[in-house]
Write an enzyme that holds these catalytic residues in place. Structure first.
Site, PDB file in Angstrom:
ATOM      1  N   LYS A 277       0.834  -1.194   0.000  1.00 51.10           N
ATOM      2  CA  LYS A 277       0.000   0.000   0.000  1.00 51.10           C
ATOM      3  C   LYS A 277       0.874   1.251   0.000  1.00 51.10           C
ATOM      4  O   LYS A 277       2.012   1.217   0.456  1.00 51.10           O
ATOM      5  CB  LYS A 277      -0.863   0.035   1.275  1.00 51.10           C
ATOM      6  CG  LYS A 277      -1.984  -0.961   1.322  1.00 51.10           C
ATOM      7  CD  LYS A 277      -2.761  -0.838   2.627  1.00 51.10           C
ATOM      8  CE  LYS A 277      -3.876  -1.867   2.720  1.00 51.10           C
ATOM      9  NZ  LYS A 277      -4.952  -1.680   1.721  1.00 51.10           N
TER      10      LYS A 277
ATOM     11  N   ARG B 263     -10.176 -11.646   2.282  1.00 51.93           N
ATOM     12  CA  ARG B 263     -11.051 -12.694   1.760  1.00 51.93           C
ATOM     13  C   ARG B 263     -10.372 -14.068   1.836  1.00 51.93           C
ATOM     14  O   ARG B 263     -11.045 -15.086   1.926  1.00 51.93           O
ATOM     15  CB  ARG B 263     -11.497 -12.328   0.337  1.00 51.93           C
ATOM     16  CG  ARG B 263     -10.392 -12.289  -0.667  1.00 51.93           C
ATOM     17  CD  ARG B 263     -10.750 -11.478  -1.924  1.00 51.93           C
ATOM     18  NE  ARG B 263     -10.779 -10.032  -1.672  1.00 51.93           N
ATOM     19  CZ  ARG B 263     -11.118  -9.124  -2.583  1.00 51.93           C
ATOM     20  NH1 ARG B 263     -11.479  -9.496  -3.793  1.00 51.93           N
ATOM     21  NH2 ARG B 263     -11.124  -7.831  -2.282  1.00 51.93           N
TER      22      ARG B 263
HETATM   23  N1  BES Z   1      -8.088  -3.804   4.531  1.00 55.22           N
HETATM   24  C1  BES Z   1      -8.271  -3.408   3.193  1.00 55.22           C
HETATM   25  C2  BES Z   1      -9.575  -2.664   2.957  1.00 55.22           C
HETATM   26  C3  BES Z   1      -9.750  -1.353   3.686  1.00 55.22           C
HETATM   27  C4  BES Z   1      -9.426  -0.158   3.084  1.00 55.22           C
HETATM   28  C5  BES Z   1     -10.293  -1.323   4.948  1.00 55.22           C
HETATM   29  C6  BES Z   1      -9.602   1.039   3.746  1.00 55.22           C
HETATM   30  C7  BES Z   1     -10.495  -0.129   5.625  1.00 55.22           C
HETATM   31  C8  BES Z   1     -10.140   1.061   5.021  1.00 55.22           C
HETATM   32  C9  BES Z   1      -8.252  -4.630   2.268  1.00 55.22           C
HETATM   33  O1  BES Z   1      -7.452  -5.671   2.688  1.00 55.22           O
HETATM   34  C10 BES Z   1      -7.736  -4.171   0.945  1.00 55.22           C
HETATM   35  O2  BES Z   1      -6.613  -3.785   0.887  1.00 55.22           O
HETATM   36  N2  BES Z   1      -8.588  -4.226  -0.065  1.00 55.22           N
HETATM   37  C11 BES Z   1      -8.210  -3.832  -1.387  1.00 55.22           C
HETATM   38  C12 BES Z   1      -8.683  -4.902  -2.347  1.00 55.22           C
HETATM   39  C13 BES Z   1      -8.132  -4.774  -3.724  1.00 55.22           C
HETATM   40  C14 BES Z   1      -6.636  -5.018  -3.723  1.00 55.22           C
HETATM   41  C15 BES Z   1      -8.828  -5.762  -4.619  1.00 55.22           C
HETATM   42  C16 BES Z   1      -8.899  -2.487  -1.661  1.00 55.22           C
HETATM   43  O3  BES Z   1     -10.006  -2.285  -1.220  1.00 55.22           O
HETATM   44  O4  BES Z   1      -8.268  -1.674  -2.332  1.00 55.22           O
HETATM   45 MN    MN Z   2      -5.469  -5.495   2.027  1.00 52.82          MN
END
Ligand code: BES
Ligand code: MN
Ligand code: ZN
Length: 499
Positions: free
Chosen positions: A277, A351
């Site tokens: 990230k 997931r």
């Molecule tokens: N933990 C994150 C989602 C999240 C984002 C929770 C902001 C709370 C606040 C999750 O693991 C994630 O990174 N999701 C990605 C999925 C994508 C890579 C398909 C996302 O939402 O960008």
């Molecule tokens: Mn994630």
């Protein structure tokens, strides 16, 4: 670790000494005891309200210092709004408002006359809900600091609720307080920094519920390997801190009755892994265990109030880190179900954790239903902001019950669709399923992924990425973490599944 308000109950009557709080409905309508009390001010109350423009609207208040004619130092009048619009949520917010006013006044002790109109008593349940609002508002995360900021506010506020039926109100509060404690536990877990709350420390917090009569098993990496939880373990393999799976059981129902199962995403920190990230805001990912925190808080709640139901909580606890041993984009994992998963983005890790936690839960417990909670996607925040969790379900009845519980508690949710068309977006030639569905409908494709691991059990998924942490402060919460889900699911259990 929190500085909470202590609530007690006493008989309705004229307060004396310290801070008194009273309620006024719109049009300045008062209960009979309240009327009798302010009569001592010989018209001073009405005059002050008129000058201040206070009419009893909800969310407004009037603070009178050293009021003449009554034996109190301070009289705080709180607007009730329209008496006929007093829902559960309104009482909860009122309790929060009362607590906020007391804290603002730096009072350490107060009496609240809890009555609506001369014709109507406040129900015992509503009295307990006011107390819960006050307690939730009084929650603050006790950050680890060597030097505490100079704070003149009292260590503890003692709030006495003066009510029509003390015995029933006390009984209702005994249950509601357990739920409030569950919410505070969930908030604490989410607020804690990731170095202080890894999978092992989180599992310890779950184990602490044994004090309330919850049976807790903690599965280690070795046991999860035996169960072939290749999806959860794939996420965990880049982290120095080992994963855990905590299984909590409250057996308050009939022996042999299929349990209600709740499953939580417990990513104690989500860097994104190799698909790392951006730096800005990454610290928020200390809250990526909000689903697991809600499930743990819920287990606390049902055990503390001795719910007459069999309830199971399963939480997958891992850390998602980039490392020489981390899983990579392109890897194909085999989940406990036997399903193979092509990893296209290591940041779609929640997931994967839930895939094995869900499969394990339905396989071991054969539950009546399974509800998972997860801070799963940024996409659900784009869709619904911080005001609603995204809800998905393969069962209209369960979805309806969740919607009703959401309305009653103010923990709102909005149902989003599942369909074959969306499910196709996660097909891949390289495995049975891939872990992302591309740019569009990100929260939906995440839910479609989970559905493949629910094995046709009655199931719902709550994407709480927007509601677990970070919304603006409000009447009942002043902290970063909300504890979202504890009150919602406790309500679901008590309203629809207890006998
Ligand atoms: N933990 C994150 C989602 C999240 C984002 C929770 C902001 C709370 C606040 C999750 O693991 C994630 O990174 N999701 C990605 C999925 C994508 C890579 C398909 C996302 O939402 O960008
Ligand atoms: Mn994630
Ligand atoms: Zn995550």
């Amino acid at each position: 670790m929190t500085k909470l308000t202590k609530v007690s109950f006493g008989k309705l009557g004229a307060p004396s000494g310290g801070v008194a709080m009273i309620l006024a409905a719109e049009g300045l309508a008062l209960g009979s005891q309240t009327q009798a009390f302010v009569a001592g001010m010989e018209g001073g109350f009405e005059r002050a309200a008129k000058v201040a423009g206070f009419t009893g609207k909800s969310g407004t208040s009037l603070d009178l210092i050293a009021p003449a004619g009554i034996p109190v130092d301070r009289l705080i009048v709180v607007g009730l709004g329209k008496a006929e619009e007093l829902t559960d949520e309104a009482w909860l917010k009122l309790g929060g408002t009362v607590q906020g006013l007391l804290a603002g006044a730096k009072a350490d002790k107060a009496t609240l006359l809890l009555e609506i109109t001369p014709e109507e008593d406040v129900s015992a349940q509503a009295c307990a809900t006011v107390a819960m609002g006050a307690k939730l508002r009084s929650y603050s995360y006790d950050a680890p600091k060597a030097k505490k900021a100079d704070d003149e506010s009292p260590e503890m506020i003692r709030l006495e609720l003066a009510v029509a039926n003390v015995k029933d109100a006390k009984k209702a509060w005994a249950a509601a307080e357990g739920v409030a404690d569950g919410v505070c536990l969930a908030r604490d877990l989410v607020n804690l920094p990731p170095n202080l709350l890894g999978p092992v420390e989180f599992a310890k917090a779950a184990s602490d519920l044994t004090k309330l009569g919850v049976e807790v098993d903690i599965l280690t990496e070795k046991e999860m390997k035996k169960l072939k939880m290749g999806a959860l373990l794939g996420v965990a393999q880049g982290a120095a801190r080992p994963p855990r799976l905590a299984v909590m059981r409250w057996n308050g129902g009939k022996k042999g009755d299929a349990p209600l199962a709740f499953v939580g995403k417990g990513v104690v920190f989500d860097t994104g892994g190799i698909s790392i990230k951006p730096a800005a805001g990454m610290e928020e990912m200390r809250g990526d265990m909000g689903g697991a925190a809600a499930v743990t808080g819920l287990m606390h709640a049902v055990a503390a109030r001795k719910a007459k139901a069999n309830v199971v909580g399963v939480i997958g606890l891992v850390e998602n880190m980039p490392d020489g041993n981390a899983y990579r984009p392109g890897d194909v994992l085999t989940a406990m179900s036997g399903t193979t998963i092509e990893v296209l983005n290591t940041d779609a890790e929640g997931r994967l954790v839930l895939a094995d936690a869900l499969w394990y839960t339905q396989d071991r417990f054969k539950p009546a239903f399974m509800i998972d909670l997860a801070t799963l996607t940024g996409a659900v925040i784009v869709a619904l902001g911080h005001l609603n969790a995204g809800m998905y379900s393969n069962n209209d009845e369960l979805a309806g019950q969740l919607e009703a519980a959401g309305k009653a508690t103010g923990e709102s949710l909005w149902r989003l669709p599942l369909s074959k068309g969306y499910d196709k977006l996660i097909d891949t030639p390289n495995a049975d399923v891939k872990n992302t569905g591309g740019r569009t409908a990100g929260s939906v494709t995440a839910a479609q992924f989970l559905q493949r691991f629910a094995n046709d059990v009655t199931w719902a998924h709550l994407d709480i990425a927007g509601t677990a942490f970070g919304p603006p402060k409000n009447e009942i919460n002043q902290s970063w973490a909300t504890g979202y889900g504890v009150r919602l699911l406790d309500r679901l259990v008590s309203e629809f599944y207890e006998r």
